[in-house]
Design a protein around this motif. Structure first.
Motif, PDB file in Angstrom:
ATOM      1  N   SER A 363      49.307  45.965  28.169  1.00  0.00           N
ATOM      2  CA  SER A 363      48.097  46.756  27.923  1.00  0.00           C
ATOM      3  C   SER A 363      47.536  46.525  26.520  1.00  0.00           C
ATOM      4  O   SER A 363      46.348  46.737  26.294  1.00  0.00           O
ATOM      5  CB  SER A 363      48.375  48.246  28.122  1.00  0.00           C
ATOM      6  OG  SER A 363      49.325  48.719  27.178  1.00  0.00           O
ATOM      7  N   THR A 364      48.384  46.109  25.567  1.00  0.00           N
ATOM      8  CA  THR A 364      47.924  45.839  24.209  1.00  0.00           C
ATOM      9  C   THR A 364      48.481  44.500  23.749  1.00  0.00           C
ATOM     10  O   THR A 364      49.691  44.275  23.792  1.00  0.00           O
ATOM     11  CB  THR A 364      48.380  46.946  23.234  1.00  0.00           C
ATOM     12  OG1 THR A 364      47.848  48.205  23.645  1.00  0.00           O
ATOM     13  CG2 THR A 364      47.896  46.645  21.816  1.00  0.00           C
ATOM     14  N   ASN A 406      45.846  44.534  33.313  1.00  0.00           N
ATOM     15  CA  ASN A 406      45.990  45.882  32.753  1.00  0.00           C
ATOM     16  C   ASN A 406      45.700  45.943  31.261  1.00  0.00           C
ATOM     17  O   ASN A 406      45.944  46.973  30.632  1.00  0.00           O
ATOM     18  CB  ASN A 406      47.408  46.405  33.019  1.00  0.00           C
ATOM     19  CG  ASN A 406      47.684  46.593  34.502  1.00  0.00           C
ATOM     20  OD1 ASN A 406      47.056  47.414  35.151  1.00  0.00           O
ATOM     21  ND2 ASN A 406      48.612  45.810  35.040  1.00  0.00           N
ATOM     22  N   LYS A 408      44.167  46.677  27.925  1.00  0.00           N
ATOM     23  CA  LYS A 408      43.220  47.669  27.421  1.00  0.00           C
ATOM     24  C   LYS A 408      42.744  47.351  26.010  1.00  0.00           C
ATOM     25  O   LYS A 408      41.642  47.739  25.625  1.00  0.00           O
ATOM     26  CB  LYS A 408      43.864  49.058  27.431  1.00  0.00           C
ATOM     27  CG  LYS A 408      44.217  49.563  28.822  1.00  0.00           C
ATOM     28  CD  LYS A 408      44.871  50.936  28.748  1.00  0.00           C
ATOM     29  CE  LYS A 408      45.254  51.422  30.143  1.00  0.00           C
ATOM     30  NZ  LYS A 408      45.937  52.751  30.075  1.00  0.00           N
ATOM     31  N   TYR A 441      38.952  46.236  37.837  1.00  0.00           N
ATOM     32  CA  TYR A 441      39.985  45.886  36.849  1.00  0.00           C
ATOM     33  C   TYR A 441      39.382  45.234  35.608  1.00  0.00           C
ATOM     34  O   TYR A 441      39.976  45.248  34.543  1.00  0.00           O
ATOM     35  CB  TYR A 441      41.028  44.948  37.480  1.00  0.00           C
ATOM     36  CG  TYR A 441      40.461  43.657  38.031  1.00  0.00           C
ATOM     37  CD1 TYR A 441      40.251  42.553  37.199  1.00  0.00           C
ATOM     38  CD2 TYR A 441      40.148  43.543  39.374  1.00  0.00           C
ATOM     39  CE1 TYR A 441      39.732  41.383  37.700  1.00  0.00           C
ATOM     40  CE2 TYR A 441      39.626  42.361  39.878  1.00  0.00           C
ATOM     41  CZ  TYR A 441      39.417  41.289  39.038  1.00  0.00           C
ATOM     42  OH  TYR A 441      38.905  40.122  39.536  1.00  0.00           O
ATOM     43  N   THR A 444      39.006  47.655  32.677  1.00  0.00           N
ATOM     44  CA  THR A 444      40.170  48.260  32.022  1.00  0.00           C
ATOM     45  C   THR A 444      40.196  47.957  30.532  1.00  0.00           C
ATOM     46  O   THR A 444      40.721  48.736  29.738  1.00  0.00           O
ATOM     47  CB  THR A 444      41.477  47.757  32.662  1.00  0.00           C
ATOM     48  OG1 THR A 444      41.521  46.332  32.571  1.00  0.00           O
ATOM     49  CG2 THR A 444      41.574  48.187  34.125  1.00  0.00           C
ATOM     50  N   LEU A 445      39.638  46.816  30.141  1.00  0.00           N
ATOM     51  CA  LEU A 445      39.599  46.447  28.722  1.00  0.00           C
ATOM     52  C   LEU A 445      38.658  47.390  27.979  1.00  0.00           C
ATOM     53  O   LEU A 445      37.457  47.433  28.256  1.00  0.00           O
ATOM     54  CB  LEU A 445      39.127  45.002  28.567  1.00  0.00           C
ATOM     55  CG  LEU A 445      39.133  44.430  27.152  1.00  0.00           C
ATOM     56  CD1 LEU A 445      40.562  44.293  26.639  1.00  0.00           C
ATOM     57  CD2 LEU A 445      38.429  43.074  27.111  1.00  0.00           C
ATOM     58  N   ARG A 446      39.205  48.149  27.007  1.00  0.00           N
ATOM     59  CA  ARG A 446      38.400  49.143  26.310  1.00  0.00           C
ATOM     60  C   ARG A 446      38.221  48.833  24.833  1.00  0.00           C
ATOM     61  O   ARG A 446      37.351  49.412  24.180  1.00  0.00           O
ATOM     62  CB  ARG A 446      39.060  50.540  26.436  1.00  0.00           C
ATOM     63  CG  ARG A 446      39.346  51.003  27.850  1.00  0.00           C
ATOM     64  CD  ARG A 446      38.103  51.089  28.691  1.00  0.00           C
ATOM     65  NE  ARG A 446      37.117  52.010  28.151  1.00  0.00           N
ATOM     66  CZ  ARG A 446      35.919  52.223  28.692  1.00  0.00           C
ATOM     67  NH1 ARG A 446      35.568  51.540  29.776  1.00  0.00           N
ATOM     68  NH2 ARG A 446      35.068  53.069  28.142  1.00  0.00           N
ATOM     69  N   SER A 447      39.042  47.960  24.284  1.00  0.00           N
ATOM     70  CA  SER A 447      38.986  47.707  22.846  1.00  0.00           C
ATOM     71  C   SER A 447      39.166  46.223  22.550  1.00  0.00           C
ATOM     72  O   SER A 447      40.122  45.611  23.041  1.00  0.00           O
ATOM     73  CB  SER A 447      40.071  48.522  22.125  1.00  0.00           C
ATOM     74  OG  SER A 447      40.100  48.238  20.747  1.00  0.00           O
ATOM     75  N   TYR A 477      33.169  51.858  24.441  1.00  0.00           N
ATOM     76  CA  TYR A 477      34.055  50.742  24.122  1.00  0.00           C
ATOM     77  C   TYR A 477      34.258  50.663  22.605  1.00  0.00           C
ATOM     78  O   TYR A 477      33.369  50.990  21.826  1.00  0.00           O
ATOM     79  CB  TYR A 477      33.472  49.418  24.617  1.00  0.00           C
ATOM     80  CG  TYR A 477      33.391  49.299  26.122  1.00  0.00           C
ATOM     81  CD1 TYR A 477      34.531  49.054  26.882  1.00  0.00           C
ATOM     82  CD2 TYR A 477      32.179  49.441  26.784  1.00  0.00           C
ATOM     83  CE1 TYR A 477      34.459  48.952  28.269  1.00  0.00           C
ATOM     84  CE2 TYR A 477      32.088  49.342  28.170  1.00  0.00           C
ATOM     85  CZ  TYR A 477      33.235  49.107  28.903  1.00  0.00           C
ATOM     86  OH  TYR A 477      33.167  49.004  30.261  1.00  0.00           O
TER      87      TYR A 477
END
Length: 489
Positions: A363-364, A406, A408, A441, A444-447, A477
């Motif tokens: 996720s990161t 997944n 983020k 999907y 899902t990337l927010r940053s 975002y």
């Protein structure tokens, strides 16, 4: 809460300016200077007032708070009675030793006595070794021995002579039935006890699961290694890291920072299967080799690992001396990371992408100061991170799905790239603006934080790009794209 006992607490008239400022801000926010504010405090239930006081004295941001129970007890009689009769206010104490150490120790005895039979958290910092004076040492060790049966957390930071005297004065006879967290640090040089045969013995502590050892050769410390769950080592040789991993079959968290490479690695790195969930390895500054650290990491089989942090170099110019391949450990452990951070390593691009393919749960992802190794490797000649590799990571849609569905947060800093800012923007448009239906999907990337090294002036951010960034920020975002300094070979 962490409470700091300073010399000003030993006199009635001396209140720290920082304490006054902190409590004044609290009082102003609650409007206690007005008549309505006083009435409000009078009507508050005692349980609620205690909660407010506990928040006021708690450590915020990892720093001790100058607002202490002693300070609150000087506001008025009713507050004094409440604070002095509530044992929970006195459970935690940080004592920074100053020239008035004898008076401080007496105050520490009074402070901890008010905690009644509740478990204690005690932190003693003695940067100048004042506790080694014989009379003061006898006074302090006597108090520490009496507190040991109810101490659940103990942190000591002082000079080696104190630990020598403590061991000689019967440390082995102390009782620690509640001790679960132990931190031992040496200050101002010296990592070994004077007697090579001596040990600070905590091996019989039945509840000890967390330990921090800072600038202290851990071969002089006996711990219940087999039951340790969390271990933090600072300023440590790589051989000590491996020995600690060998000795701790139940370890769930391992932080080894300030690692110094040495040649004391015993034999081949046999596989160590451990239930680690979080692992952080950071080299000491100005270490120009990471071979031992690399061998240690790839000796591990850690199927439960969720967080991995590796920091090898501190400069902002990538170089080839820290070749570090995480693929053997990741592939053979079959772990599913959620967070991966690599800084200052030399990586083979395709091999690293193959490794990411094994981590769909990620996720990161943070990559900083990476030297991308060319094929075949050439000294001091990094290759550029390819646009196809970025597409491989982020994807663009059904025809090119991301290998990290997944993901983020993506942070990419201080590394050379072979594409422009416009290419990155177009890729993000395909994720955030043109995703359409059935490909949720992609959202899902927010940053995204991108600050590569510039080469040849190709990393220019246009006004249209900046407008797109602002539009995405307004939609929630987190986006920051900028150029780093010009890279020179």
């Amino acid at each position: 809460m962490t409470l700091e006992v300073l010399s000003h607490e030993t006199s009635e008239g001396g209140l720290a300016h920082s304490a006054t400022s902190s409590i004044t801000k609290v009082l102003e926010l609650m409007n206690l200077g007005s008549e309505s504010g006083s009435l409000l405090m009078d009507k508050l239930l005692q349980e609620l007032l205690i909660e407010i006081f506990q928040f006021a004295v708690a450590a915020h941001g990892g720093r001790a708070n100058a607002v202490t129970p002693l300070f609150l007890g000087k506001i008025c009689r009713s507050w004094r009675a409440m604070v002095f009769e509530t044992c929970t206010f006195w459970q935690e104490v940080t004592l920074i030793i100053n020239p008035h150490c004898s008076t401080q120790i007496s105050l520490l005895a009074d402070w901890t006595a008010r905690a009644g039979s509740l478990p204690l958290s005690v932190s003693i910092i003695d940067p100048k070794g004042r506790l080694t004076a014989q009379e003061v040492l006898t006074q302090f060790l006597g108090l520490l021995r009496s507190l040991s049966p109810q101490t659940h957390s103990l942190a000591l930071g002082t000079l080696i002579p104190f630990y020598d005297e403590w061991q000689n004065c019967g440390l082995a006879d102390y009782s620690w039935p509640l001790l679960s967290n132990l931190s031992l640090a040496t200050i101002k040089g010296g990592t070994e006890l004077s007697d090579p045969a001596s040990k600070l013995d905590f091996s019989s502590c039945p509840m000890l699961t967390t330990s921090t050892i800072n600038s202290f050769d851990h071969s002089y410390i006996s711990l219940p290694w087999r039951s340790l769950l969390h271990l933090h080592l600072n300023s440590v040789f790589s051989s000590e890291v491996y020995t600690a991993l060998q000795s701790s079959p139940s370890l769930e968290t391992m932080e080894a920072h300030g690692i110094i490479e040495n040649n004391a690695f015993v034999g081949d790195a046999t596989s160590l299967r451990r239930p680690l969930k979080s692992l952080s390895l950071k080299l000491e500054r100005f270490q120009f080799d990471s071979e031992q650290c690399y061998r240690i990491f790839n000796s591990l089989r850690i199927p439960e690992l969720r967080t991995l942090e590796i920091k090898l170099a501190f400069s902002r110019s990538p170089h080839s001396s820290h070749r570090f391949d995480i693929y053997p450990c990741i592939s053979q452990s079959q772990c599913q990371l959620s967070e991966l951070s690599i800084q200052g390593a030399s990586l083979k691009e395709q091999l690293f992408l193959d490794c990411l393919r094994l981590l769909p749960s990620l996720s990161t992802l943070r990559l900083s100061n990476i030297f991308w190794l060319p094929e075949p490797p050439q000294l001091f000649q990094p290759t550029l991170f390819k646009p196809s590799s970025l597409v491989f990571i982020l994807g663009t849609g059904p025809s090119q799905p991301p290998i990290l569905p997944n993901l983020k947060a993506l942070i990419f800093e201080e590394s050379l790239v072979a594409f422009s800012a416009k290419f990155l923007v177009e890729l993000l448009v395909s994720r955030w603006d043109d995703c359409g239906s059935g490909v949720e999907y992609l959202a899902t990337l927010r940053s995204v934080r991108f600050a590569p090294l510039e080469l040849g002036g190709m990393w220019n951010i246009s006004e249209d790009d900046k407008a797109a960034f602002e539009r995405w920020r307004q939609r929630g975002y987190d986006i920051r794209v900028e150029g780093w300094k010009l890279y020179s070979r």
